[in-house]
Design a protein around this motif. Structure first.
Motif, PDB file in Angstrom:
ATOM      1  N   MET A 199       0.842  -1.204   0.000  1.00 14.19           N
ATOM      2  CA  MET A 199       0.000   0.000   0.000  1.00 14.19           C
ATOM      3  C   MET A 199       0.872   1.248   0.000  1.00 14.19           C
ATOM      4  O   MET A 199       1.881   1.307   0.697  1.00 14.19           O
ATOM      5  CB  MET A 199      -0.921   0.003   1.233  1.00 14.19           C
ATOM      6  CG  MET A 199      -1.680   1.320   1.415  1.00 14.19           C
ATOM      7  SD  MET A 199      -2.777   1.342   2.838  1.00 14.19           S
ATOM      8  CE  MET A 199      -4.099   0.306   2.234  1.00 14.19           C
ATOM      9  N   GLN A 200       0.473   2.238  -0.767  1.00 19.28           N
ATOM     10  CA  GLN A 200       1.177   3.512  -0.787  1.00 19.28           C
ATOM     11  C   GLN A 200       1.091   4.163   0.592  1.00 19.28           C
ATOM     12  O   GLN A 200       0.017   4.287   1.171  1.00 19.28           O
ATOM     13  CB  GLN A 200       0.542   4.447  -1.818  1.00 19.28           C
ATOM     14  CG  GLN A 200       1.260   5.767  -1.989  1.00 19.28           C
ATOM     15  CD  GLN A 200       2.520   5.650  -2.821  1.00 19.28           C
ATOM     16  OE1 GLN A 200       2.679   4.682  -3.557  1.00 19.28           O
ATOM     17  NE2 GLN A 200       3.398   6.617  -2.692  1.00 19.28           N
ATOM     18  N   LYS A 201       2.228   4.576   1.132  1.00 14.43           N
ATOM     19  CA  LYS A 201       2.245   5.172   2.460  1.00 14.43           C
ATOM     20  C   LYS A 201       1.725   6.608   2.414  1.00 14.43           C
ATOM     21  O   LYS A 201       2.039   7.376   1.505  1.00 14.43           O
ATOM     22  CB  LYS A 201       3.656   5.156   3.033  1.00 14.43           C
ATOM     23  CG  LYS A 201       4.252   3.755   3.181  1.00 14.43           C
ATOM     24  CD  LYS A 201       3.398   2.866   4.058  1.00 14.43           C
ATOM     25  CE  LYS A 201       3.980   1.482   4.194  1.00 14.43           C
ATOM     26  NZ  LYS A 201       3.101   0.560   4.935  1.00 14.43           N
ATOM     27  N   LYS A 202       0.935   6.948   3.426  1.00 19.41           N
ATOM     28  CA  LYS A 202       0.419   8.303   3.537  1.00 19.41           C
ATOM     29  C   LYS A 202       1.258   9.153   4.485  1.00 19.41           C
ATOM     30  O   LYS A 202       1.132  10.381   4.502  1.00 19.41           O
ATOM     31  CB  LYS A 202      -1.031   8.278   4.025  1.00 19.41           C
ATOM     32  CG  LYS A 202      -2.009   7.696   3.019  1.00 19.41           C
ATOM     33  CD  LYS A 202      -3.439   7.812   3.518  1.00 19.41           C
ATOM     34  CE  LYS A 202      -4.434   7.285   2.488  1.00 19.41           C
ATOM     35  NZ  LYS A 202      -5.840   7.402   2.978  1.00 19.41           N
ATOM     36  N   ALA A 203       2.102   8.490   5.294  1.00 25.15           N
ATOM     37  CA  ALA A 203       2.909   9.229   6.262  1.00 25.15           C
ATOM     38  C   ALA A 203       4.187   8.471   6.592  1.00 25.15           C
ATOM     39  O   ALA A 203       4.210   7.236   6.625  1.00 25.15           O
ATOM     40  CB  ALA A 203       2.110   9.479   7.536  1.00 25.15           C
ATOM     41  N   ILE A 204       5.253   9.237   6.829  1.00 25.61           N
ATOM     42  CA  ILE A 204       6.523   8.660   7.293  1.00 25.61           C
ATOM     43  C   ILE A 204       6.928   9.384   8.566  1.00 25.61           C
ATOM     44  O   ILE A 204       6.895  10.622   8.637  1.00 25.61           O
ATOM     45  CB  ILE A 204       7.654   8.831   6.259  1.00 25.61           C
ATOM     46  CG1 ILE A 204       7.213   8.410   4.866  1.00 25.61           C
ATOM     47  CG2 ILE A 204       8.887   8.020   6.690  1.00 25.61           C
ATOM     48  CD1 ILE A 204       8.259   8.686   3.797  1.00 25.61           C
ATOM     49  N   ILE A 205       7.309   8.615   9.566  1.00 28.87           N
ATOM     50  CA  ILE A 205       7.791   9.168  10.827  1.00 28.87           C
ATOM     51  C   ILE A 205       9.294   8.935  10.906  1.00 28.87           C
ATOM     52  O   ILE A 205       9.753   7.792  10.856  1.00 28.87           O
ATOM     53  CB  ILE A 205       7.094   8.508  12.030  1.00 28.87           C
ATOM     54  CG1 ILE A 205       5.574   8.700  11.943  1.00 28.87           C
ATOM     55  CG2 ILE A 205       7.638   9.085  13.335  1.00 28.87           C
ATOM     56  CD1 ILE A 205       4.794   7.919  12.989  1.00 28.87           C
ATOM     57  N   PHE A 206      10.056  10.009  11.018  1.00 28.45           N
ATOM     58  CA  PHE A 206      11.514   9.916  11.052  1.00 28.45           C
ATOM     59  C   PHE A 206      12.054  10.168  12.464  1.00 28.45           C
ATOM     60  O   PHE A 206      11.549  11.021  13.198  1.00 28.45           O
ATOM     61  CB  PHE A 206      12.146  10.963  10.128  1.00 28.45           C
ATOM     62  CG  PHE A 206      11.943  10.710   8.667  1.00 28.45           C
ATOM     63  CD1 PHE A 206      12.853   9.958   7.941  1.00 28.45           C
ATOM     64  CD2 PHE A 206      10.841  11.228   8.004  1.00 28.45           C
ATOM     65  CE1 PHE A 206      12.676   9.737   6.581  1.00 28.45           C
ATOM     66  CE2 PHE A 206      10.651  11.013   6.649  1.00 28.45           C
ATOM     67  CZ  PHE A 206      11.571  10.257   5.934  1.00 28.45           C
TER      68      PHE A 206
END
Length: 206
Positions: free
Chosen positions: A1-8
């Motif tokens: 699934m295409q990610k809607k958010a990335i947490i770095f």
């Protein structure tokens, strides 16, 4: 699934602490050395201070209450006022269309100064600084807050960081996919299936 958010994560993910550590912690190391009120190997301790929150190091190396108090007072007011270079190909994340969050643990003033010197304030939807001297919250708590506040499903989010026992563990506990940033190939035998050595490799997991 295409990610809607990335947490770095920040330290040793967005930039390498070793690139500024000697300058940043010189005064702290002097306080510790002059006191001598700790247990264990000093060089190992210095290396750990560049990797993990100070409170854990003080406990592990059995700092006296006097030394711990002196270090905490110093660190609460510490800032870094020189330019910091992000890791190689960091700028590639600016092209990602998904939401991006920065979640970091450390002293508020110091973390803010590093973020400012990196020039990355505008790269993220929101920046969260977890200061252990002010709150008992963890990265797991902040990850849950992001999920709720932005109405994100677990499989729509990706966590990127360098610490298996911090952000990677928190992601696993919540059921969020994670990518381990392992620039120096320290975790060659890690069970984490997704590992990158360079930010140019991150696109395949988005």
């Amino acid at each position: 699934m295409q990610k809607k958010a990335i947490i770095f994560d920040l330290d040793n993910t967005i930039y390498l602490v070793s690139s500024i550590g000697d300058r940043l912690f010189q005064s702290l190391f002097s306080i510790i050395t002059e006191s001598g009120e700790y247990s264990g190997d000093l060089d190992k301790m210095k290396a750990e201070i560049m990797r993990r929150p100070f409170q854990y190091i003080a406990e592990e190396f059995e700092f006296s209450e006097k030394l711990k108090s002196a270090c905490l007072d110093h660190l609460k007011h510490l800032t870094f006022d020189s330019t910091i270079n992000p890791v190689e190909n960091y700028e590639t994340i600016r092209d990602f269309s998904c939401l991006k969050f920065l979640v970091t643990t450390g002293f508020t003033t110091l973390q803010n100064s590093k973020i400012e010197q990196l020039g990355i304030e505008n790269d993220f939807e929101k920046i969260f600084i977890i200061d252990p001297s002010e709150t008992a919250k963890t990265k797991r708590d902040i990850f849950k807050k992001i999920l709720i506040d932005y109405e994100l499903k677990l499989d729509e989010v990706l966590v990127v960081g360098d610490d298996l026992n911090s952000e990677i563990k928190a992601a696993k506990e919540l059921g969020i996919e994670s990518v381990l940033y392992d620039f120096k190939s320290v975790y060659s035998n890690t069970e984490n299936p997704k590992v990158i050595r360079n930010f140019s490799e991150l696109n395949q997991y988005i």
